[in-house]
Design a protein around this motif. Sequence first.
Motif, PDB file in Angstrom:
ATOM      1  N   ILE A  87       0.862  -1.191   0.000  1.00  0.00           N
ATOM      2  CA  ILE A  87       0.000   0.000   0.000  1.00  0.00           C
ATOM      3  C   ILE A  87       0.890   1.229   0.000  1.00  0.00           C
ATOM      4  CG2 ILE A  87      -1.760   1.295   1.246  1.00  0.00           C
ATOM      5  CD1 ILE A  87      -1.568  -2.257   2.130  1.00  0.00           C
ATOM      6  N   VAL A  88       0.622   2.160  -0.918  1.00  0.00           N
ATOM      7  CA  VAL A  88       1.467   3.343  -1.022  1.00  0.00           C
ATOM      8  C   VAL A  88       0.671   4.606  -0.698  1.00  0.00           C
ATOM      9  CG1 VAL A  88       3.057   2.330  -2.696  1.00  0.00           C
ATOM     10  CG2 VAL A  88       0.998   3.507  -3.513  1.00  0.00           C
ATOM     11  N   ASP A  89       1.403   5.639  -0.238  1.00  0.00           N
ATOM     12  CA  ASP A  89       0.757   6.917   0.070  1.00  0.00           C
ATOM     13  C   ASP A  89       0.697   7.794  -1.182  1.00  0.00           C
ATOM     14  OD1 ASP A  89       3.321   7.950  -0.307  1.00  0.00           O
ATOM     15  OD2 ASP A  89       3.724   8.165   1.845  1.00  0.00           O
ATOM     16  N   GLU A  90       0.320   9.054  -1.000  1.00  0.00           N
ATOM     17  CA  GLU A  90       0.180   9.950  -2.147  1.00  0.00           C
ATOM     18  C   GLU A  90       1.504  10.248  -2.846  1.00  0.00           C
ATOM     19  OE1 GLU A  90       0.247  12.418   1.686  1.00  0.00           O
ATOM     20  OE2 GLU A  90      -0.626  10.541   0.940  1.00  0.00           O
ATOM     21  N   HIS A  91       2.634   9.966  -2.173  1.00  0.00           N
ATOM     22  CA  HIS A  91       3.960  10.178  -2.773  1.00  0.00           C
ATOM     23  C   HIS A  91       4.554   8.879  -3.321  1.00  0.00           C
ATOM     24  CE1 HIS A  91       3.816  14.210  -1.121  1.00  0.00           C
ATOM     25  NE2 HIS A  91       3.623  13.711   0.100  1.00  0.00           N
ATOM     26  N   HIS A  92       3.730   7.849  -3.354  1.00  0.00           N
ATOM     27  CA  HIS A  92       4.113   6.528  -3.841  1.00  0.00           C
ATOM     28  C   HIS A  92       5.148   5.845  -2.938  1.00  0.00           C
ATOM     29  CE1 HIS A  92       3.470   3.593  -6.996  1.00  0.00           C
ATOM     30  NE2 HIS A  92       4.756   3.312  -6.991  1.00  0.00           N
ATOM     31  N   ARG A  93       5.239   6.323  -1.713  1.00  0.00           N
ATOM     32  CA  ARG A  93       6.110   5.647  -0.735  1.00  0.00           C
ATOM     33  C   ARG A  93       5.314   4.544  -0.044  1.00  0.00           C
ATOM     34  NH1 ARG A  93       7.955  11.111   0.380  1.00  0.00           N
ATOM     35  NH2 ARG A  93       6.374  11.221   2.031  1.00  0.00           N
ATOM     36  N   LEU A  94       6.014   3.529   0.400  1.00  0.00           N
ATOM     37  CA  LEU A  94       5.344   2.412   1.048  1.00  0.00           C
ATOM     38  C   LEU A  94       4.731   2.855   2.370  1.00  0.00           C
ATOM     39  CD1 LEU A  94       4.777  -0.683   0.961  1.00  0.00           C
ATOM     40  CD2 LEU A  94       6.864  -0.971   2.328  1.00  0.00           C
ATOM     41  N   ALA A  95       3.424   2.638   2.493  1.00  0.00           N
ATOM     42  CA  ALA A  95       2.724   2.996   3.729  1.00  0.00           C
ATOM     43  C   ALA A  95       2.467   1.773   4.593  1.00  0.00           C
ATOM     44  CB  ALA A  95       1.396   3.683   3.397  1.00  0.00           C
ATOM     45  N   GLY A  96       2.361   0.600   3.951  1.00  0.00           N
ATOM     46  CA  GLY A  96       2.095  -0.608   4.708  1.00  0.00           C
ATOM     47  C   GLY A  96       1.871  -1.801   3.799  1.00  0.00           C
ATOM     48  N   ILE A  97       1.417  -2.898   4.389  1.00  0.00           N
ATOM     49  CA  ILE A  97       1.184  -4.126   3.651  1.00  0.00           C
ATOM     50  C   ILE A  97      -0.125  -4.735   4.132  1.00  0.00           C
ATOM     51  CG2 ILE A  97       2.426  -5.581   5.309  1.00  0.00           C
ATOM     52  CD1 ILE A  97       3.459  -7.247   2.984  1.00  0.00           C
ATOM     53  N   PHE A  98      -0.811  -5.429   3.238  1.00  0.00           N
ATOM     54  CA  PHE A  98      -2.040  -6.137   3.606  1.00  0.00           C
ATOM     55  C   PHE A  98      -1.922  -7.550   3.059  1.00  0.00           C
ATOM     56  CE2 PHE A  98      -6.490  -7.466   3.268  1.00  0.00           C
ATOM     57  CZ  PHE A  98      -6.974  -7.068   4.511  1.00  0.00           C
ATOM     58  N   THR A  99      -2.091  -8.558   3.935  1.00  0.00           N
ATOM     59  CA  THR A  99      -1.879  -9.949   3.561  1.00  0.00           C
ATOM     60  C   THR A  99      -3.139 -10.778   3.768  1.00  0.00           C
ATOM     61  OG1 THR A  99      -1.207 -10.675   5.768  1.00  0.00           O
ATOM     62  CG2 THR A  99       0.508  -9.705   4.353  1.00  0.00           C
ATOM     63  N   ASP A 100      -3.076 -12.023   3.348  1.00  0.00           N
ATOM     64  CA  ASP A 100      -4.175 -12.958   3.576  1.00  0.00           C
ATOM     65  C   ASP A 100      -4.487 -13.077   5.061  1.00  0.00           C
ATOM     66  OD1 ASP A 100      -4.473 -13.453   0.899  1.00  0.00           O
ATOM     67  OD2 ASP A 100      -3.275 -15.291   0.892  1.00  0.00           O
ATOM     68  N   GLY A 101      -3.439 -13.031   5.869  1.00  0.00           N
ATOM     69  CA  GLY A 101      -3.625 -13.104   7.319  1.00  0.00           C
ATOM     70  C   GLY A 101      -4.404 -11.908   7.852  1.00  0.00           C
ATOM     71  N   ASP A 102      -4.101 -10.729   7.292  1.00  0.00           N
ATOM     72  CA  ASP A 102      -4.839  -9.518   7.695  1.00  0.00           C
ATOM     73  C   ASP A 102      -6.308  -9.637   7.301  1.00  0.00           C
ATOM     74  OD1 ASP A 102      -2.573  -8.168   8.733  1.00  0.00           O
ATOM     75  OD2 ASP A 102      -1.966  -7.606   6.699  1.00  0.00           O
ATOM     76  N   LEU A 103      -6.562 -10.240   6.136  1.00  0.00           N
ATOM     77  CA  LEU A 103      -7.942 -10.405   5.683  1.00  0.00           C
ATOM     78  C   LEU A 103      -8.746 -11.265   6.648  1.00  0.00           C
ATOM     79  CD1 LEU A 103     -10.187 -10.083   3.600  1.00  0.00           C
ATOM     80  CD2 LEU A 103      -9.202 -12.021   2.342  1.00  0.00           C
TER      81      LEU A 103
END
Length: 325
Positions: free
Chosen positions: A238-254
Amino acid sequence: MVEQTQLRQWGRNVIDIERDALDNLYQYVDSKEFADACQLILACKGKVIVMGMGKSGHIGNKISATLASTGTPAFFVHPGEASHGDLGVLSENDIVLAISNSGESSEILTLMPVIKRMGLPVIAVTGKPNSTMAKVSQLHLCIQVPEEACPLGLAPTSSTTATLVMGDALAVALLQAKGFTKDDFALSHPGGSLGRKLLLKVSDVMHKGNGLPIVDHDICITDALYEISKKGLGMTAIVDEHHRLAGIFTDGDLRRVIDAQINLRATKIAEVMTPNCITITENILAAEALKIMEEKNINGLIVVDAAHQPIGALNMLDMVKAGVI
């Protein structure tokens, strides 16, 4: 039928006898001759030619392979074939490492006049310090053992083990003296699992470009799931408005989101992602990335550049396919 306890005891006896043989080997590695042999090989501008007949030949073959793979050019030459043309592999800058437990191998002794005429130094590895081979060689490495593990005292057992360990001691001492590194080792092992672990980098394994799962932070969870499903890595960056990495979302998070009964269409992915996730750079070894995943107990990693922008992703399955595991 022999009882299992008896079979196990016989096996244990072999280990005990061969362990004593290796304890006995310390005195020979601690000798001046061992250090002199190492220095002679270090100064060698050619290669080490290893010779041995029978069981000594099998051990010699392995010793030459170990030397070659750890930075000391070496070849095994069968003494029986050497007198029929194979001796032509010798050059004026070589060293001969001749192996014979008895020190009386006729096949090797027959070659000595030719080797001497070429002016090549010979390091004899025998179990008999007063043997003919020991006497005609420049240096002698003793591998004498108290007894063979064979109860008949006939089959080479303890003596071949001692010879193999002496060869390993030489190879590793030379490796360290030369400052041989993992990178050097990788150059001589480009194939197989060793080569993959030592040469393969994250950039060679990661999914990039259209294969990289990536979404903006302000989309809903459902749209992020489409990206995860499409790219098939079980996660998305997941990236922010500057295309920097903001986080990750995985199957486990789902799974956690579903358990919490969160609305997938009304909730933005930024609200449920894992921020400050573990990242790696593309220039590290794939084996190092695998170690990180194992230590952190995670199944995937996002690869970022110097600006902390996602440029790749990989998971455990990628490691399996690449042969790193």
